[in-house]
Scaffold this motif. Structure first.
Motif, mmCIF file in Angstrom:
data_model
loop_
_atom_site.group_PDB
_atom_site.id
_atom_site.type_symbol
_atom_site.label_atom_id
_atom_site.label_comp_id
_atom_site.label_asym_id
_atom_site.label_seq_id
_atom_site.Cartn_x
_atom_site.Cartn_y
_atom_site.Cartn_z
ATOM 1 N N GLY A 25 -89.617 -24.836 -21.667
ATOM 2 C CA GLY A 25 -90.093 -23.912 -22.595
ATOM 3 C C GLY A 25 -90.136 -22.596 -22.105
ATOM 4 O O GLY A 25 -89.626 -21.727 -22.779
ATOM 5 N N ASP A 26 -90.469 -22.480 -20.693
ATOM 6 C CA ASP A 26 -90.422 -21.069 -20.079
ATOM 7 C C ASP A 26 -89.035 -20.412 -20.112
ATOM 8 O O ASP A 26 -88.826 -19.089 -20.366
ATOM 9 N N LYS A 27 -87.980 -21.476 -19.894
ATOM 10 C CA LYS A 27 -86.401 -21.009 -20.146
ATOM 11 C C LYS A 27 -86.246 -20.389 -21.253
ATOM 12 O O LYS A 27 -85.442 -19.268 -21.361
ATOM 13 N N LEU A 28 -86.516 -21.236 -22.317
ATOM 14 C CA LEU A 28 -86.220 -20.782 -23.707
ATOM 15 C C LEU A 28 -87.126 -19.343 -24.292
ATOM 16 O O LEU A 28 -86.261 -18.722 -24.894
ATOM 17 N N ALA A 29 -88.208 -19.325 -23.556
ATOM 18 C CA ALA A 29 -88.791 -18.211 -23.977
ATOM 19 C C ALA A 29 -88.517 -16.725 -23.388
ATOM 20 O O ALA A 29 -88.992 -15.916 -23.515
ATOM 21 N N GLY A 30 -87.340 -17.266 -22.140
ATOM 22 C CA GLY A 30 -86.983 -16.027 -21.375
ATOM 23 C C GLY A 30 -88.286 -15.712 -20.267
ATOM 24 O O GLY A 30 -88.156 -14.568 -19.897
ATOM 25 N N LYS A 31 -89.045 -16.419 -19.785
ATOM 26 C CA LYS A 31 -90.267 -16.106 -18.921
ATOM 27 C C LYS A 31 -89.753 -16.411 -17.496
ATOM 28 O O LYS A 31 -90.653 -15.805 -16.923
ATOM 29 N N ARG A 32 -88.640 -17.025 -17.346
ATOM 30 C CA ARG A 32 -88.289 -17.369 -16.007
ATOM 31 C C ARG A 32 -87.464 -16.219 -15.294
ATOM 32 O O ARG A 32 -86.724 -15.594 -15.978
ATOM 33 N N ARG A 33 -87.625 -15.830 -14.167
ATOM 34 C CA ARG A 33 -86.681 -14.900 -13.606
ATOM 35 C C ARG A 33 -85.725 -15.352 -13.327
ATOM 36 O O ARG A 33 -85.348 -16.405 -12.693
ATOM 37 N N LYS A 34 -84.585 -14.460 -13.541
ATOM 38 C CA LYS A 34 -83.125 -14.801 -13.395
ATOM 39 C C LYS A 34 -82.704 -13.950 -12.170
ATOM 40 O O LYS A 34 -82.992 -12.970 -11.951
ATOM 41 N N SER A 35 -81.746 -14.892 -11.369
ATOM 42 C CA SER A 35 -81.397 -14.267 -10.082
ATOM 43 C C SER A 35 -80.014 -15.070 -9.979
ATOM 44 O O SER A 35 -79.691 -16.354 -10.471
ATOM 45 N N PRO A 36 -78.986 -14.387 -9.001
ATOM 46 C CA PRO A 36 -77.710 -15.022 -8.829
ATOM 47 C C PRO A 36 -77.730 -16.366 -8.198
ATOM 48 O O PRO A 36 -78.862 -16.838 -7.546
ATOM 49 N N GLY A 37 -76.912 -17.145 -8.395
ATOM 50 C CA GLY A 37 -76.647 -18.395 -7.980
ATOM 51 C C GLY A 37 -76.187 -18.724 -6.383
ATOM 52 O O GLY A 37 -76.022 -19.697 -5.846
ATOM 53 N N THR A 38 -75.856 -17.545 -5.763
ATOM 54 C CA THR A 38 -75.143 -17.279 -4.770
ATOM 55 C C THR A 38 -75.599 -16.162 -3.836
ATOM 56 O O THR A 38 -76.180 -15.323 -4.434
#
Length: 311
Positions: A25-38
């Protein structure tokens, strides 16, 4: 749902509705913080000849960070592995950000492998099988090794066993367990106190902050080192039931009254939403905010060792 094991406060894992909200839910709604995977990690190449000679009786303990929650703990002539996950990835298509501090082929002979709980980033069955050492873990763990010839010692919280001259104690943690669809909290999670002739080392396993740190410190006074997790905490509403943030890890260290703080559970696998390199920055800021002395704090490079002993 009836759970075999619960935390000291009676709590269990998040309900499925919360897991769905976080993961979908939060991922689809854009509520989760995005950050690099490395991120860039400091790494050193340990000397296999040094690791082949564990400290003897009276010589303290040598602690080598292998990445994430994986450690090589050596004392009293014994080499132990804790939560070894030494492959290139874990299930869920999560690849390592940094190679393990010591490859499997360069490990010294291992007397026992200690497994804090059954999550894939702490119990990697292929790694444990290749190591080939007896296993020590919580109640219920034997089920995962029925097809191997490895001996398994199961411990309840506050239970103990001997590995040669070293005593291994299994202590509570605030977490949960699950490896399949139908085994929620069917095996016990926890941490370890490894006690030798001249060093006493605590590895928390996976844990949220909880009152149990006071009791562990009371039962095991004079801890020479506390190996504490500082990563996998974002978003807080979801992760705080199972993982500590850096500020909480400092509180835990103070509750334990340990002599040294060694950071772990960061920088190796991208499990949550914070940047991989954020945890040590927040740890350093909190340490300075509390005006704590710099000497006890250790954020080791992957593959780096620290020697500790009773003061």
């Amino acid at each position: 749902m009836s759970l075999r094991f619960k935390n000291l406060d009676g709590s269990g894992p998040h309900p499925l509705s919360n897991i769905f909200k976080w993961a979908v839910g939060d991922k689809l709604a854009g509520k989760r913080r995005k950050s690099p995977g490395t991120c860039v990690m400091r790494r050193v190449e340990p000397d296999p000849a040094v690791l082949a000679s564990p400290p003897g009786p009276g010589e303290g303990a040598r602690l080598t960070w292998l990445g994430h929650a994986s450690w090589l703990v050596q004392l009293d002539g014994v080499s132990l592995l804790i939560d070894p996950v030494l492959r290139d990835s874990i299930p869920g298509f999560i690849r390592r950000n940094v190679p393990p501090g010591v490859p499997l082929g360069q490990l010294p002979p291992i007397a026992a492998t200690l497994v804090s709980h059954n999550h894939f980033d702490h119990l990697d069955l292929p790694t444990v099988r290749q190591v080939g050492a007896p296993v020590v873990g919580g109640l219920g763990l034997t089920r995962y090794f029925q097809r191997t010839r490895l001996a398994v010692t199961e411990l309840d919280w506050w239970g103990s066993t001997r590995v040669g001259p070293v005593t291994v104690h299994f202590v509570p943690a605030q977490h949960w367990s699950r490896r399949g669809l139908k085994d929620i909290n069917e095996t016990l999670w926890g941490g370890f106190v490894v006690e030798g002739s001249s060093a006493r080392v605590y590895h928390s396993g996976d844990t949220a902050y909880f009152d149990g740190f006071h009791e562990i410190g009371r039962r095991f006074p004079g801890l020479d080192a506390a190996l504490l997790p500082i990563g996998a905490y974002d978003p807080e509403w979801f992760m705080s039931k199972q993982h500590m943030n850096p500020e909480q890890a400092v509180r835990a260290y103070e509750d334990l009254k340990a002599r040294h703080f060694l950071a772990m559970h960061w920088g190796t696998f991208k499990l949550t939403d914070e940047p991989l390199d954020e945890p040590p920055q927040r740890l350093d800021a909190e340490w300075k905010r509390r005006a704590l002395p710099a000497e006890p704090l250790h954020v080791l490079a992957v593959g780096e060792s620290l020697s500790v002993r009773q003061g």
